[in-house]
Write an enzyme that holds these catalytic residues in place. Structure first.
Site, PDB file in Angstrom:
ATOM      1  N   VAL A  11       0.827  -1.200   0.000  1.00  0.00           N
ATOM      2  CA  VAL A  11       0.000   0.000   0.000  1.00  0.00           C
ATOM      3  C   VAL A  11       0.864   1.254   0.000  1.00  0.00           C
ATOM      4  O   VAL A  11       0.630   2.188  -0.769  1.00  0.00           O
ATOM      5  CB  VAL A  11      -0.957  -0.022   1.212  1.00  0.00           C
ATOM      6  CG1 VAL A  11      -1.622   1.324   1.409  1.00  0.00           C
ATOM      7  CG2 VAL A  11      -2.010  -1.099   1.017  1.00  0.00           C
ATOM      8  N   GLU A 154      -7.617   2.323   2.441  1.00  0.00           N
ATOM      9  CA  GLU A 154      -7.225   2.045   1.062  1.00  0.00           C
ATOM     10  C   GLU A 154      -8.033   0.870   0.507  1.00  0.00           C
ATOM     11  O   GLU A 154      -8.203  -0.133   1.181  1.00  0.00           O
ATOM     12  CB  GLU A 154      -5.719   1.732   1.016  1.00  0.00           C
ATOM     13  CG  GLU A 154      -5.189   1.491  -0.362  1.00  0.00           C
ATOM     14  CD  GLU A 154      -5.605   2.595  -1.333  1.00  0.00           C
ATOM     15  OE1 GLU A 154      -5.301   3.770  -1.064  1.00  0.00           O
ATOM     16  OE2 GLU A 154      -6.250   2.289  -2.358  1.00  0.00           O
ATOM     17  N   LEU A 156      -7.348  -0.387  -2.760  1.00  0.00           N
ATOM     18  CA  LEU A 156      -6.686  -0.949  -3.947  1.00  0.00           C
ATOM     19  C   LEU A 156      -6.620  -2.468  -3.862  1.00  0.00           C
ATOM     20  O   LEU A 156      -6.616  -3.042  -2.770  1.00  0.00           O
ATOM     21  CB  LEU A 156      -5.290  -0.361  -4.127  1.00  0.00           C
ATOM     22  CG  LEU A 156      -4.203  -0.578  -3.058  1.00  0.00           C
ATOM     23  CD1 LEU A 156      -3.607  -1.966  -3.088  1.00  0.00           C
ATOM     24  CD2 LEU A 156      -3.107   0.448  -3.244  1.00  0.00           C
ATOM     25  N   CYS A 270      -5.600  -9.297   3.263  1.00  0.00           N
ATOM     26  CA  CYS A 270      -6.724  -8.472   3.734  1.00  0.00           C
ATOM     27  C   CYS A 270      -7.947  -9.261   4.199  1.00  0.00           C
ATOM     28  O   CYS A 270      -8.320  -9.182   5.368  1.00  0.00           O
ATOM     29  CB  CYS A 270      -7.116  -7.487   2.645  1.00  0.00           C
ATOM     30  SG  CYS A 270      -5.837  -6.254   2.379  1.00  0.00           S
TER      31      CYS A 270
HETATM   32  P1  NAD Z   1       3.182  -4.655   4.022  1.00  0.00           P
HETATM   33  O1  NAD Z   1       3.508  -5.665   5.060  1.00  0.00           O
HETATM   34  O2  NAD Z   1       3.406  -4.992   2.582  1.00  0.00           O
HETATM   35  O3  NAD Z   1       3.950  -3.296   4.337  1.00  0.00           O
HETATM   36  C1  NAD Z   1       4.046  -2.723   5.590  1.00  0.00           C
HETATM   37  C2  NAD Z   1       5.418  -2.067   5.700  1.00  0.00           C
HETATM   38  O4  NAD Z   1       5.474  -1.290   6.888  1.00  0.00           O
HETATM   39  C3  NAD Z   1       6.568  -3.055   5.804  1.00  0.00           C
HETATM   40  O5  NAD Z   1       7.498  -2.804   4.772  1.00  0.00           O
HETATM   41  C4  NAD Z   1       7.167  -2.788   7.190  1.00  0.00           C
HETATM   42  O6  NAD Z   1       8.568  -2.992   7.227  1.00  0.00           O
HETATM   43  C5  NAD Z   1       6.806  -1.346   7.389  1.00  0.00           C
HETATM   44  N1  NAD Z   1       6.807  -0.878   8.785  1.00  0.00           N
HETATM   45  C6  NAD Z   1       6.374  -1.500   9.891  1.00  0.00           C
HETATM   46  N2  NAD Z   1       6.517  -0.700  10.970  1.00  0.00           N
HETATM   47  C7  NAD Z   1       7.025   0.459  10.533  1.00  0.00           C
HETATM   48  C8  NAD Z   1       7.364   1.696  11.167  1.00  0.00           C
HETATM   49  N3  NAD Z   1       7.174   1.889  12.474  1.00  0.00           N
HETATM   50  N4  NAD Z   1       7.892   2.669  10.411  1.00  0.00           N
HETATM   51  C9  NAD Z   1       8.070   2.509   9.091  1.00  0.00           C
HETATM   52  N5  NAD Z   1       7.751   1.369   8.426  1.00  0.00           N
HETATM   53  C10 NAD Z   1       7.226   0.351   9.145  1.00  0.00           C
HETATM   54  O7  NAD Z   1       1.643  -4.295   4.267  1.00  0.00           O
HETATM   55  P2  NAD Z   1       0.555  -3.834   3.181  1.00  0.00           P
HETATM   56  O8  NAD Z   1       0.030  -5.017   2.447  1.00  0.00           O
HETATM   57  O9  NAD Z   1       1.078  -2.687   2.433  1.00  0.00           O
HETATM   58  O10 NAD Z   1      -0.612  -3.358   4.161  1.00  0.00           O
HETATM   59  C11 NAD Z   1      -0.499  -2.158   4.908  1.00  0.00           C
HETATM   60  C12 NAD Z   1      -1.867  -1.839   5.481  1.00  0.00           C
HETATM   61  O11 NAD Z   1      -2.771  -1.551   4.399  1.00  0.00           O
HETATM   62  C13 NAD Z   1      -2.509  -2.961   6.269  1.00  0.00           C
HETATM   63  O12 NAD Z   1      -3.247  -2.424   7.308  1.00  0.00           O
HETATM   64  C14 NAD Z   1      -3.419  -3.618   5.260  1.00  0.00           C
HETATM   65  O13 NAD Z   1      -4.499  -4.270   5.875  1.00  0.00           O
HETATM   66  C15 NAD Z   1      -3.889  -2.432   4.472  1.00  0.00           C
HETATM   67  N6  NAD Z   1      -4.306  -2.730   3.093  1.00  0.00           N
HETATM   68  C16 NAD Z   1      -3.598  -3.596   2.335  1.00  0.00           C
HETATM   69  C17 NAD Z   1      -4.000  -3.848   1.027  1.00  0.00           C
HETATM   70  C18 NAD Z   1      -3.245  -4.822   0.166  1.00  0.00           C
HETATM   71  O14 NAD Z   1      -3.779  -5.205  -0.873  1.00  0.00           O
HETATM   72  N7  NAD Z   1      -2.056  -5.244   0.528  1.00  0.00           N
HETATM   73  C19 NAD Z   1      -5.122  -3.200   0.483  1.00  0.00           C
HETATM   74  C20 NAD Z   1      -5.805  -2.284   1.281  1.00  0.00           C
HETATM   75  C21 NAD Z   1      -5.396  -2.057   2.592  1.00  0.00           C
END
Ligand code: NAD
Length: 461
Positions: A11, A154, A156, A270
């Site tokens: 995201v 989000e 997406l 998700c």
């Molecule tokens: P992800 O695990 O791919 O990415 C999260 C990132 O955050 C990691 O790279 C991690 O190292 C970093 N991180 C953790 N703690 C941190 C901090 N204190 N400072 C800086 N960076 C830090 O997760 P994602 O799939 O991108 O999901 C993120 C959020 O968005 C979640 O809540 C998820 O539910 C939501 N979301 C995800 C999607 C999807 O399709 N993946 C879609 C909509 C919403």
């Protein structure tokens, strides 16, 4: 505008790249040095169509920066997006530790007004916790700085993330009812203005409703899938074809066609965790979400359906059996292996003694990493999984082919080649890619989901 993205995962990276594409200066922070190094070397750590070009273009233009420098990230953005993971806790509720750590850092380092945007999927009430965390840090250093917390979930979809972000169906924004909230609303309006040129897609609401909307949307989509999966089991028993039923049901405009495909269960980062988190959150308020309990239970069962069908066909002991598996990622166009059905299937097959040859167009490296974790206690079992370079290579001498992910490249395979390479012409199709009667004519024993085998007679209802 100057924007900071905290958490450069799926995201965060997509959000950062798309906002930079529209001319903003975006600072992407992550705690994972490896990820930041990969991004700074010009590579990207995930598979997402179109993302590498967009990231490269904006990096070169100086609008997109990747760093682990927390203080610099807080300095940079007047808007601070929190896009860190919210994985399930031990009891399934959303673990907010990364969100709160990000909030703490903002409170610790901010020196001017900030709009803090929760983009991560977080339970209702999380914005209050974020606000409290930031305020505690400010109070500890006797600062009177102001800030506002916004919820902007989000929507997406991995695999179509850029298109979804750039041309969203809706932009949900929840703002506080305060002077700072008004300031935040104006900044958010300005930020998203280029995405609203054709028509305004923004749905303005209060913070709690915005937080709730994200969970409600995912829970609804998961419910549709589990509903069809449960009916698919009955369809098989009574000799009805769930695909015909899907078309019949979906053609009703009140229902629509989306998310009605029966298959071997939903996975990903998700649906499973959000359904669980909403259900667990309700329990905290002494409410039971019975529908969501059933949605989760049906999905857990469905993710084992391919293994169950294979055992029903080849027996409990698979020690002299070999299987080909196509598709490892939880869905096509991504390398994401989180809660992927393939992981349960591979476990089931190798624990029963089988050997397996697997192929996925994008998730091979991610699968190797994930499976190494899954099989930490039994590396010997994992040694029975062979990673192949092509779908064809998996087939040699296999007792059957199992299809787990509906990649486009699996949709029109060379059936003559498949039949000649397999030891038995048996296909377990977890995504209903093919027509049972066509497969029977082509000489296959075909097992779909919720689709009667040609010639089979259903039980009377
Ligand atoms: P992800 O695990 O791919 O990415 C999260 C990132 O955050 C990691 O790279 C991690 O190292 C970093 N991180 C953790 N703690 C941190 C901090 N204190 N400072 C800086 N960076 C830090 O997760 P994602 O799939 O991108 O999901 C993120 C959020 O968005 C979640 O809540 C998820 O539910 C939501 N979301 C995800 C999607 C999807 O399709 N993946 C879609 C909509 C919403």
């Amino acid at each position: 505008m100057n924007i900071t993205i905290i958490g450069t995962g799926y995201v965060g990276l997509v959000t950062g790249a798309c906002l930079a594409e529209f001319g903003n200066h975006v600072f992407c922070l992550d705690v994972d040095q490896r990820k930041i190094d990969i991004l700074n070397s010009g590579e990207i750590p995930i598979h997402e169509p179109g993302l590498d070009e967009m990231v490269a273009r904006n990096r070169e233009a100086g609008r997109l920066t990747f760093s682990t420098d927390v203080a610099a990230s807080v300095q940079h953005g007047e808007i601070q997006f929190i896009a860190v993971g919210t994985p399930p806790d031990e009891d399934g509720s959303a673990d907010l530790q990364y969100v709160l750590a990000a909030a703490r850092n903002i409170g610790k380092h901010m020196t001017s007004f900030k709009v803090v945007v929760d983009k991560s999927t977080v339970p209702v009430g999380s914005a209050d916790k974020v606000r409290h965390e930031i305020q505690s840090q400010l109070s500890a250093r006797h600062s009177l700085l102001k800030f506002s917390v916004v919820s902007n979930p989000e929507f997406l979809k991995e695999g179509a993330a850029i298109e979804d972000f750039v041309r969203p169906d809706r932009i949900v924004i929840g703002c506080e009812d305060s002077r700072e909230g008004d300031q935040a609303r104006e900044l958010m309006r300005k930020l998203y203005a280029p995405f609203n040129r054709n028509h305004d897609r923004t749905l303005w609401m209060d913070v709690r409703s915005a937080e709730f909307t994200k969970y409600a949307a995912n829970a609804m989509l998961a419910t549709r899938i589990s509903f069809m999966n449960e009916l698919a089991g009955l369809a098989e028993t009574v000799g009805a074809d769930i695909e015909a039923v899907r078309r019949g049901v979906g053609s009703d405009p009140r229902i629509g066609y989306s998310f009605l495909y029966a298959g071997c269960g939903y996975g990903g980062s998700c649906f499973p965790k959000d359904v669980r988190a909403l259900e667990r959150a309700a329990r905290e308020y002494d409410q039971e979400l019975l529908i969501l309990r059933a949605v989760e239970a049906v999905n857990n069962k469905q993710k084992r359906i391919l293994g169950k069908k294979i055992v029903a066909r080849f027996g409990e002991n698979l020690s002299r059996r070999h299987f080909a598996v196509w598709g490892l990622a939880f869905k096509p166009n991504t390398d994401d292996m989180r809660e992927a059905t393939s992981r349960l299937l591979l476990h089931e097959l190798v624990q029963r003694g089988a050997t397996v040859a697997v192929y996925d167009p994008a998730a091979m490296e991610e699968a190797k990493r994930t499976l190494a974790q899954d099989f930490l206690d039994s590396p010997e079992a994992l040694s029975r999984v062979r990673f192949c370079d092509s779908p064809e290579e998996t087939l040699d001498g296999a007792d059957a082919l199992a299809i787990v992910t509906e990649w486009k490249t699996f949709r029109s395979p060379d059936f003559d080649q498949i039949r000649s390479k397999l030891r038995n012409p048996v296909i377990f199709d977890g995504r209903n890619l093919f027509e049972p009667d066509v497969m029977a004519e082509a000489g296959f024993e075909y097992h779909g989901i919720g689709r009667p085998m040609p010639g089979s007679q259903g039980a009377a209802l």
